[in-house]
Design a protein around this motif. Structure first.
Motif, PDB file in Angstrom:
ATOM      1  N   TYR A 222       3.687 -25.832  34.687  1.00 38.47           N
ATOM      2  CA  TYR A 222       4.213 -24.723  35.489  1.00 38.47           C
ATOM      3  C   TYR A 222       5.738 -24.649  35.375  1.00 38.47           C
ATOM      4  CZ  TYR A 222       1.527 -22.001  38.991  1.00 38.47           C
ATOM      5  OH  TYR A 222       0.792 -21.065  39.656  1.00 38.47           O
ATOM      6  N   LYS A 223       6.263 -23.428  35.414  1.00 37.80           N
ATOM      7  CA  LYS A 223       7.700 -23.190  35.471  1.00 37.80           C
ATOM      8  C   LYS A 223       7.933 -21.813  36.063  1.00 37.80           C
ATOM      9  CE  LYS A 223       7.859 -24.094  31.095  1.00 37.80           C
ATOM     10  NZ  LYS A 223       6.427 -24.210  30.727  1.00 37.80           N
ATOM     11  N   ILE A 224       9.101 -21.588  36.657  1.00 40.67           N
ATOM     12  CA  ILE A 224       9.407 -20.334  37.340  1.00 40.67           C
ATOM     13  C   ILE A 224      10.293 -19.471  36.455  1.00 40.67           C
ATOM     14  CG2 ILE A 224      10.487 -19.294  39.362  1.00 40.67           C
ATOM     15  CD1 ILE A 224       9.853 -21.924  40.849  1.00 40.67           C
ATOM     16  N   ALA A 225       9.914 -18.197  36.305  1.00 40.00           N
ATOM     17  CA  ALA A 225      10.680 -17.238  35.514  1.00 40.00           C
ATOM     18  C   ALA A 225      10.969 -16.002  36.360  1.00 40.00           C
ATOM     19  CB  ALA A 225       9.914 -16.855  34.254  1.00 40.00           C
ATOM     20  N   TYR A 226      11.922 -15.172  35.891  1.00 38.96           N
ATOM     21  CA  TYR A 226      12.294 -13.997  36.684  1.00 38.96           C
ATOM     22  C   TYR A 226      12.810 -12.869  35.796  1.00 38.96           C
ATOM     23  CZ  TYR A 226      17.088 -15.606  35.981  1.00 38.96           C
ATOM     24  OH  TYR A 226      18.272 -16.008  35.418  1.00 38.96           O
ATOM     25  N   GLY A 227      12.879 -11.691  36.406  1.00 40.18           N
ATOM     26  CA  GLY A 227      13.512 -10.519  35.814  1.00 40.18           C
ATOM     27  C   GLY A 227      13.959  -9.609  36.936  1.00 40.18           C
ATOM     28  N   SER A 228      14.650  -8.510  36.601  1.00 40.75           N
ATOM     29  CA  SER A 228      15.160  -7.611  37.640  1.00 40.75           C
ATOM     30  C   SER A 228      14.926  -6.157  37.256  1.00 40.75           C
ATOM     31  CB  SER A 228      16.654  -7.843  37.879  1.00 40.75           C
ATOM     32  OG  SER A 228      17.420  -7.361  36.787  1.00 40.75           O
ATOM     33  N   SER A 229      14.969  -5.295  38.283  1.00 36.70           N
ATOM     34  CA  SER A 229      14.754  -3.865  38.098  1.00 36.70           C
ATOM     35  C   SER A 229      15.479  -3.094  39.193  1.00 36.70           C
ATOM     36  CB  SER A 229      13.258  -3.536  38.152  1.00 36.70           C
ATOM     37  OG  SER A 229      13.031  -2.141  38.085  1.00 36.70           O
ATOM     38  N   THR A 230      15.850  -1.865  38.915  1.00 32.25           N
ATOM     39  CA  THR A 230      16.437  -1.006  39.944  1.00 32.25           C
ATOM     40  C   THR A 230      15.360  -0.328  40.784  1.00 32.25           C
ATOM     41  OG1 THR A 230      16.567   0.824  38.359  1.00 32.25           O
ATOM     42  CG2 THR A 230      18.534  -0.568  38.622  1.00 32.25           C
ATOM     43  N   LYS A 231      14.092  -0.422  40.343  1.00 35.74           N
ATOM     44  CA  LYS A 231      12.968   0.150  41.073  1.00 35.74           C
ATOM     45  C   LYS A 231      11.947  -0.942  41.353  1.00 35.74           C
ATOM     46  CE  LYS A 231      13.331   4.738  38.941  1.00 35.74           C
ATOM     47  NZ  LYS A 231      12.601   5.777  38.154  1.00 35.74           N
ATOM     48  N   ILE A 232      11.349  -0.897  42.512  1.00 31.78           N
ATOM     49  CA  ILE A 232      10.369  -1.930  42.855  1.00 31.78           C
ATOM     50  C   ILE A 232       9.166  -1.895  41.913  1.00 31.78           C
ATOM     51  CG2 ILE A 232       9.091  -0.554  44.563  1.00 31.78           C
ATOM     52  CD1 ILE A 232       8.958  -3.192  46.242  1.00 31.78           C
ATOM     53  N   THR A 233       8.849  -0.728  41.385  1.00 24.72           N
ATOM     54  CA  THR A 233       7.706  -0.593  40.489  1.00 24.72           C
ATOM     55  C   THR A 233       8.046  -0.936  39.039  1.00 24.72           C
ATOM     56  OG1 THR A 233       8.215   1.773  40.291  1.00 24.72           O
ATOM     57  CG2 THR A 233       6.545   1.131  41.912  1.00 24.72           C
ATOM     58  N   GLY A 234       9.290  -1.322  38.789  1.00 25.01           N
ATOM     59  CA  GLY A 234       9.721  -1.700  37.448  1.00 25.01           C
ATOM     60  C   GLY A 234      10.213  -0.514  36.632  1.00 25.01           C
ATOM     61  N   PRO A 235      10.482  -0.751  35.338  1.00 24.29           N
ATOM     62  CA  PRO A 235      10.243  -1.988  34.597  1.00 24.29           C
ATOM     63  C   PRO A 235      11.229  -3.105  34.958  1.00 24.29           C
ATOM     64  CG  PRO A 235      11.342  -0.404  33.192  1.00 24.29           C
ATOM     65  CD  PRO A 235      11.011   0.310  34.468  1.00 24.29           C
ATOM     66  N   TYR A 236      10.749  -4.355  34.901  1.00 23.74           N
ATOM     67  CA  TYR A 236      11.570  -5.536  35.139  1.00 23.74           C
ATOM     68  C   TYR A 236      11.986  -6.127  33.793  1.00 23.74           C
ATOM     69  CZ  TYR A 236      10.282  -5.461  40.063  1.00 23.74           C
ATOM     70  OH  TYR A 236      10.128  -5.091  41.380  1.00 23.74           O
ATOM     71  N   TYR A 237      13.285  -6.445  33.680  1.00 22.91           N
ATOM     72  CA  TYR A 237      13.837  -6.999  32.445  1.00 22.91           C
ATOM     73  C   TYR A 237      14.397  -8.396  32.698  1.00 22.91           C
ATOM     74  CZ  TYR A 237      13.775  -2.139  30.782  1.00 22.91           C
ATOM     75  OH  TYR A 237      13.400  -0.865  30.425  1.00 22.91           O
ATOM     76  N   ASP A 238      14.245  -9.290  31.711  1.00 20.12           N
ATOM     77  CA  ASP A 238      14.879 -10.592  31.823  1.00 20.12           C
ATOM     78  C   ASP A 238      16.315 -10.518  31.302  1.00 20.12           C
ATOM     79  OD1 ASP A 238      14.781 -10.735  29.015  1.00 20.12           O
ATOM     80  OD2 ASP A 238      13.117 -12.152  28.978  1.00 20.12           O
ATOM     81  N   LYS A 239      17.008 -11.652  31.253  1.00 19.77           N
ATOM     82  CA  LYS A 239      18.419 -11.659  30.863  1.00 19.77           C
ATOM     83  C   LYS A 239      18.634 -11.209  29.424  1.00 19.77           C
ATOM     84  CE  LYS A 239      21.227 -14.902  32.311  1.00 19.77           C
ATOM     85  NZ  LYS A 239      21.814 -16.222  32.649  1.00 19.77           N
ATOM     86  N   SER A 240      17.630 -11.365  28.580  1.00 17.53           N
ATOM     87  CA  SER A 240      17.761 -10.946  27.185  1.00 17.53           C
ATOM     88  C   SER A 240      17.445  -9.476  26.984  1.00 17.53           C
ATOM     89  CB  SER A 240      16.835 -11.787  26.301  1.00 17.53           C
ATOM     90  OG  SER A 240      15.474 -11.429  26.506  1.00 17.53           O
ATOM     91  N   GLY A 241      16.978  -8.804  28.063  1.00 14.30           N
ATOM     92  CA  GLY A 241      16.621  -7.399  27.962  1.00 14.30           C
ATOM     93  C   GLY A 241      15.166  -7.141  27.652  1.00 14.30           C
ATOM     94  N   LYS A 242      14.345  -8.178  27.631  1.00 11.54           N
ATOM     95  CA  LYS A 242      12.930  -8.007  27.343  1.00 11.54           C
ATOM     96  C   LYS A 242      12.160  -7.670  28.611  1.00 11.54           C
ATOM     97  CE  LYS A 242       9.111 -10.215  24.862  1.00 11.54           C
ATOM     98  NZ  LYS A 242       8.688 -11.420  24.100  1.00 11.54           N
ATOM     99  N   GLN A 243      11.273  -6.687  28.506  1.00 15.59           N
ATOM    100  CA  GLN A 243      10.478  -6.303  29.662  1.00 15.59           C
ATOM    101  C   GLN A 243       9.475  -7.395  30.007  1.00 15.59           C
ATOM    102  OE1 GLN A 243       8.742  -2.443  30.103  1.00 15.59           O
ATOM    103  NE2 GLN A 243      10.266  -1.456  28.770  1.00 15.59           N
ATOM    104  N   MET A 244       9.252  -7.574  31.321  1.00 18.63           N
ATOM    105  CA  MET A 244       8.285  -8.583  31.757  1.00 18.63           C
ATOM    106  C   MET A 244       6.854  -8.153  31.492  1.00 18.63           C
ATOM    107  SD  MET A 244      10.090 -10.220  35.159  1.00 18.63           S
ATOM    108  CE  MET A 244       8.948 -11.618  35.235  1.00 18.63           C
ATOM    109  N   THR A 245       6.609  -6.869  31.258  1.00 21.96           N
ATOM    110  CA  THR A 245       5.279  -6.422  30.855  1.00 21.96           C
ATOM    111  C   THR A 245       5.019  -6.706  29.387  1.00 21.96           C
ATOM    112  OG1 THR A 245       6.229  -4.218  30.567  1.00 21.96           O
ATOM    113  CG2 THR A 245       5.000  -4.632  32.608  1.00 21.96           C
ATOM    114  N   GLU A 246       6.033  -7.172  28.662  1.00 21.92           N
ATOM    115  CA  GLU A 246       5.890  -7.518  27.256  1.00 21.92           C
ATOM    116  C   GLU A 246       6.090  -9.014  27.032  1.00 21.92           C
ATOM    117  OE1 GLU A 246       8.656  -4.996  25.229  1.00 21.92           O
ATOM    118  OE2 GLU A 246       7.503  -3.175  25.652  1.00 21.92           O
ATOM    119  N   GLY A 247       5.901  -9.801  28.110  1.00 19.18           N
ATOM    120  CA  GLY A 247       6.009 -11.241  27.992  1.00 19.18           C
ATOM    121  C   GLY A 247       7.370 -11.800  28.335  1.00 19.18           C
ATOM    122  N   GLY A 248       8.299 -10.948  28.774  1.00 12.20           N
ATOM    123  CA  GLY A 248       9.630 -11.394  29.119  1.00 12.20           C
ATOM    124  C   GLY A 248       9.666 -12.196  30.412  1.00 12.20           C
ATOM    125  N   GLY A 249      10.757 -12.917  30.604  1.00 15.29           N
ATOM    126  CA  GLY A 249      10.958 -13.714  31.808  1.00 15.29           C
ATOM    127  C   GLY A 249      11.955 -14.821  31.526  1.00 15.29           C
TER     128      GLY A 249
END
Length: 303
Positions: A222-249
């Protein structure tokens, strides 16, 4: 991106938890001068521990030590497994979401209980929130309630399959209304994904999730990952700019030489992170870990 939380301190600011701090999938809240942490129960109801300072913990009253009759309708033979509870306060009540399921199955249900005072020990059964069966491509476990910047409640949940989902809640029933959004997923060969929690700060929503495998003691990955978005519904991006719906985090916490497999996280008040981790110095027992949470100059969280 704006600063996520307070300025960085001189230390990592671990809370020195002790006493009866054995817990899994923790969610924490403070009522008056008492801290309460709720965690997974297997055949024993939802585990609750309490503390007067957030550090020295003792056992409190278990919730649903006797299975509710409706659980077996949706999760036959596994109705005694209550997983990953989430506690929140909204409009004068404490809302406790939890899952009923079994390992490797998405025949699952999320239930809801509520009370006007945790210390009373009196919980109202508010019934089924949502469910999944083998015909669904997602899993109704690991619920987390969050209030958006407009004051609307939402519920995120999910584990394995097609990943993390989000739905808006009715403010009166506190149950789903409207569309189901997909906000994070990982390719099947890219590892597991579950245990979402969302927090809002300075114009951004931050989605935290747990990657890989839990529940194997010191062998947990187990490990904890994160991303951010300006909207609660996303899209959420990690620090590299990868979407969390595409495996980012972006990885926040992958453990250390003592604390193995951290995950099942919760964020309290935007500046405290709670999770379990397996103690390599105590035969891999799952214990409560708490840290103050901070943000760097660009707003990305760290502890």
């Amino acid at each position: 991106m704006l600063i996520f939380l307070a300025a960085e301190p001189a230390s990592a600011a671990f809370w020195d938890t002790k006493g009866d701090n054995t817990i899994h999938d923790p969610s924490m809240i403070k009522e008056g001068n008492t801290w309460y942490t709720f965690g997974t129960g297997v055949g024993k109801g939802i585990r609750v521990i309490k503390s007067q300072d957030g550090k020295s913990w003792s056992t409190s009253q278990t919730i649903f030590s006797t299975p509710l009759s409706w659980w077996k309708k949706y999760v036959p033979k596994h109705e005694q497994n209550q997983w990953a509870p989430d506690i929140s306060y909204y409009k004068g009540r404490y809302w406790l979401y939890y899952a009923v399921s079994s390992f490797g199955s998405n025949t699952s249900a999320i239930g809801l209980a509520s009370t006007d005072r945790i210390s009373s020990g009196n919980w109202r059964d508010d019934g089924l929130v949502t469910r999944t069966t083998a015909s669904n491509n997602y899993n109704a476990i690991d619920p987390d309630m969050v209030v958006d910047k407009e004051g609307n409640p939402w519920l995120s949940f999910g584990s394995f399959w097609s990943g993390i989902k989000l739905t808006r809640l009715d403010q009166n029933t506190m149950k789903p209304t409207g569309k189901l959004y997909s906000i994070a997923s990982r390719p099947r060969n890219g590892g597991a994904l579950e245990a979402p929690t969302i927090t809002y700060k300075n114009g951004y929503y931050y989605l935290f999730v747990s990657f890989d495998k839990c529940c194997k003691g010191v062998n947990s990955t187990y490990k904890i990952a994160y991303g951010s978005s300006t909207k609660i519904t996303g899209p959420y991006y990690d620090k590299s700019g990868k979407q969390m719906t595409e495996g980012g985090g972006t990885i926040l916490d992958s453990g250390n030489i003592r604390w193995k497999g951290p995950g099942g996280e919760d964020i309290l008040n935007g500046n405290i992170i709670i999770r379990h981790s397996y103690d390599a110095l105590d035969n891999g027992v799952s214990k409560l870990l708490i840290n103050d949470l901070y943000g760097d100059s660009k707003g990305w969280p760290h502890y």
